[in-house]
Enzyme design. Structure first.
Site, PDB file in Angstrom:
ATOM      1  CG  PHE A  11      37.347  59.778  10.979  1.00  0.00           C
ATOM      2  CD1 PHE A  11      37.147  58.404  10.971  1.00  0.00           C
ATOM      3  CD2 PHE A  11      37.932  60.360   9.862  1.00  0.00           C
ATOM      4  CE1 PHE A  11      37.536  57.620   9.888  1.00  0.00           C
ATOM      5  CE2 PHE A  11      38.328  59.593   8.767  1.00  0.00           C
ATOM      6  CZ  PHE A  11      38.127  58.220   8.783  1.00  0.00           C
ATOM      7  CB  THR A  99      33.750  61.033  20.865  1.00  0.00           C
ATOM      8  OG1 THR A  99      33.053  60.538  22.014  1.00  0.00           O
ATOM      9  CG2 THR A  99      32.840  60.984  19.640  1.00  0.00           C
ATOM     10  CB  VAL A 155      39.707  46.600  29.881  1.00  0.00           C
ATOM     11  CG1 VAL A 155      40.810  45.990  30.742  1.00  0.00           C
ATOM     12  CG2 VAL A 155      38.651  47.264  30.758  1.00  0.00           C
ATOM     13  N   GLY A 209      53.005  58.523  21.962  1.00  0.00           N
ATOM     14  CA  GLY A 209      51.552  58.502  21.819  1.00  0.00           C
ATOM     15  C   GLY A 209      50.839  57.583  22.789  1.00  0.00           C
ATOM     16  CG  ASP A 223      43.864  54.893  31.541  1.00  0.00           C
ATOM     17  OD1 ASP A 223      42.876  55.051  30.801  1.00  0.00           O
ATOM     18  OD2 ASP A 223      44.684  53.970  31.387  1.00  0.00           O
ATOM     19  CE  LYS A 227      42.646  51.447  30.384  1.00  0.00           C
ATOM     20  NZ  LYS A 227      44.026  51.820  30.074  1.00  0.00           N
TER      21      LYS A 227
HETATM   22  N1  HSE Z   1      46.844  56.203  28.191  1.00  0.00           N
HETATM   23  C1  HSE Z   1      46.373  54.842  28.229  1.00  0.00           C
HETATM   24  C2  HSE Z   1      47.564  53.952  28.528  1.00  0.00           C
HETATM   25  C3  HSE Z   1      45.727  54.493  26.924  1.00  0.00           C
HETATM   26  O1  HSE Z   1      48.684  54.456  28.574  1.00  0.00           O
HETATM   27  O2  HSE Z   1      47.398  52.765  28.748  1.00  0.00           O
HETATM   28  C4  HSE Z   1      44.737  53.383  26.996  1.00  0.00           C
HETATM   29  O3  HSE Z   1      43.686  53.635  27.900  1.00  0.00           O
END
Ligand code: HSE
Length: 344
Positions: A11, A99, A155, A209, A223, A227
């Site tokens: 959450f 999570t 993705v 963020g 990251d 993907k």
């Molecule tokens: N940190 C990733 C981005 C978030 O900036 O695209 C989504 O996976």
């Protein structure tokens, strides 16, 4: 009216994002699909757990955690209940797994997904860990139980990529993909092109963020690698792991290189790509590429993501949209829930 019970595991930003959508869109969904989602469980490692087969008070739960609080004050609170215990006990048709992502082990999310499937519940997740590492196994496990395992949000958040390719490009051969799959680095490159130093651009992306908890995941390309693995394995029939993807992040790009590219009518983007080479092997990479401005990906600035599918029947098809965010990623779960409801 069809009623589907839902458990939200995790959450944080995404779990709260989908909870807000469930509340705000309830009337529209009832009108359009004759479906109502009722949340019967919420569980979060830090915030605690709620369990109520007749439906938890979702607005109260959102309110309780708004200022960093816990769920303890809400009706149905189950102090000390873990996520796995919540999944074992809840009365739900769909489990949403939101999570934190651990791309090395896939845990604890993979255990959550397996436990939910084994109890005969559909699962939708935004968590890249289980999907990067075990997508095929989990899809088969769900199929054996006659439930769905969906993960559109792994993705490009709620921007349709996987479902778009699997449903709308069905019948096309997808020969390759290339895209801007990380919003943080695209935002940073855009800011750097406007003259901002690297550190300032990163700090700003974190403030907004966009960045993962550990910025290496973004700036070193991990990251985006996750993907590329998901897209390769799902859409190109590959069986690759993160280690099979050639990776270079954006940490070595200098302001001089960015200026030289601009002078040559080009723009640096962190491009994730995969294609089937002669002989059938998959060539996959994540690396900075100076694209000509005529490339549709070159015009995509800020935190926006984009993905070009190279197809046999349509040629290149590019999808542009959000790649992260509370509502945007929450929406991916909501879209998966509707997909499940329509087939249920
Ligand atoms: N940190 C990733 C981005 C978030 O900036 O695209 C989504 O996976």
């Amino acid at each position: 009216m069809k009623k589907l019970k839902v458990a939200i595991i995790g959450f944080g930003t995404v779990g709260q994002g989908v909870a807000e959508i469930i509340l705000n869109k309830a009337e529209d969904l009832e009108k359009s699909d004759g479906v109502a989602f009722e949340v019967t469980a919420v569980s979060d490692m830090q915030k605690g757990s709620l369990l109520d087969a007749t439906g938890v008070d979702l607005a109260a739960a959102l309110n309780a955690v708004k200022e960093g609080g816990t769920l303890e004050s809400c009706g149905g609170a189950m102090p000390g209940r873990t996520a796995i215990e919540t999944i074992a006990e809840c009365d739900a048709d769909i489990v949403l797994e939101a999570t934190y992502t651990d791309i090395k082990t896939g845990e604890p999310a993979t255990s959550h997904v397996k436990a939910a499937i084994d109890r005969g519940m559909h699962v939708a997740t935004t968590n890249k860990g289980p999907v990067v590492l075990f997508a095929r196994e989990l899809i088969d496990r769900a199929a054996a139980k006659k439930v769905r395992f969906l993960f559109e949000g792994t993705v490009m958040s709620g921007t349709p990529t996987l479902s778009f390719a699997m449903r709308n490009l069905a019948g096309c051969e997808i020969r390759g993909i290339q895209g801007i799959l990380n919003g943080t680095t695209n935002y940073m490159l855009t800011e750097m092109e406007n003259g901002k130093p690297y550190d300032e651009a990163l700090a700003q992306a974190q403030e907004l963020g966009y960045a993962e908890a550990v910025p290496d995941a973004d700036v070193e390309g991990f990251d985006a690698v996750g993907k590329v693995v998901i897209l390769s394995n799902l859409l190109l029939g590959a069986k690759i792991a993160p280690g099979d993807v050639d990776r270079e992040g954006i940490t070595k790009i200098t302001p001089g290189q960015i200026a030289d590219a601009a002078a040559a009518g080009k723009r640096y983007k962190l491009i994730g790509s995969a294609k089937r080479a002669a002989g059938g092997a998959i060539e996959a990479s994540v690396r900075p590429v100076a694209l000509p401005l005529s490339d549709p990906l070159a015009g995509v600035g800020g935190a926006t993501n984009a993905l070009t599918f190279d197809t046999d029947l349509l040629g290149p098809v590019t999808v542009v949209g959000a790649g992260a965010g509370r509502t945007e990623t929450g929406f991916s779960l909501y879209a998966d829930m509707i997909e499940i409801a329509r087939g249920a």
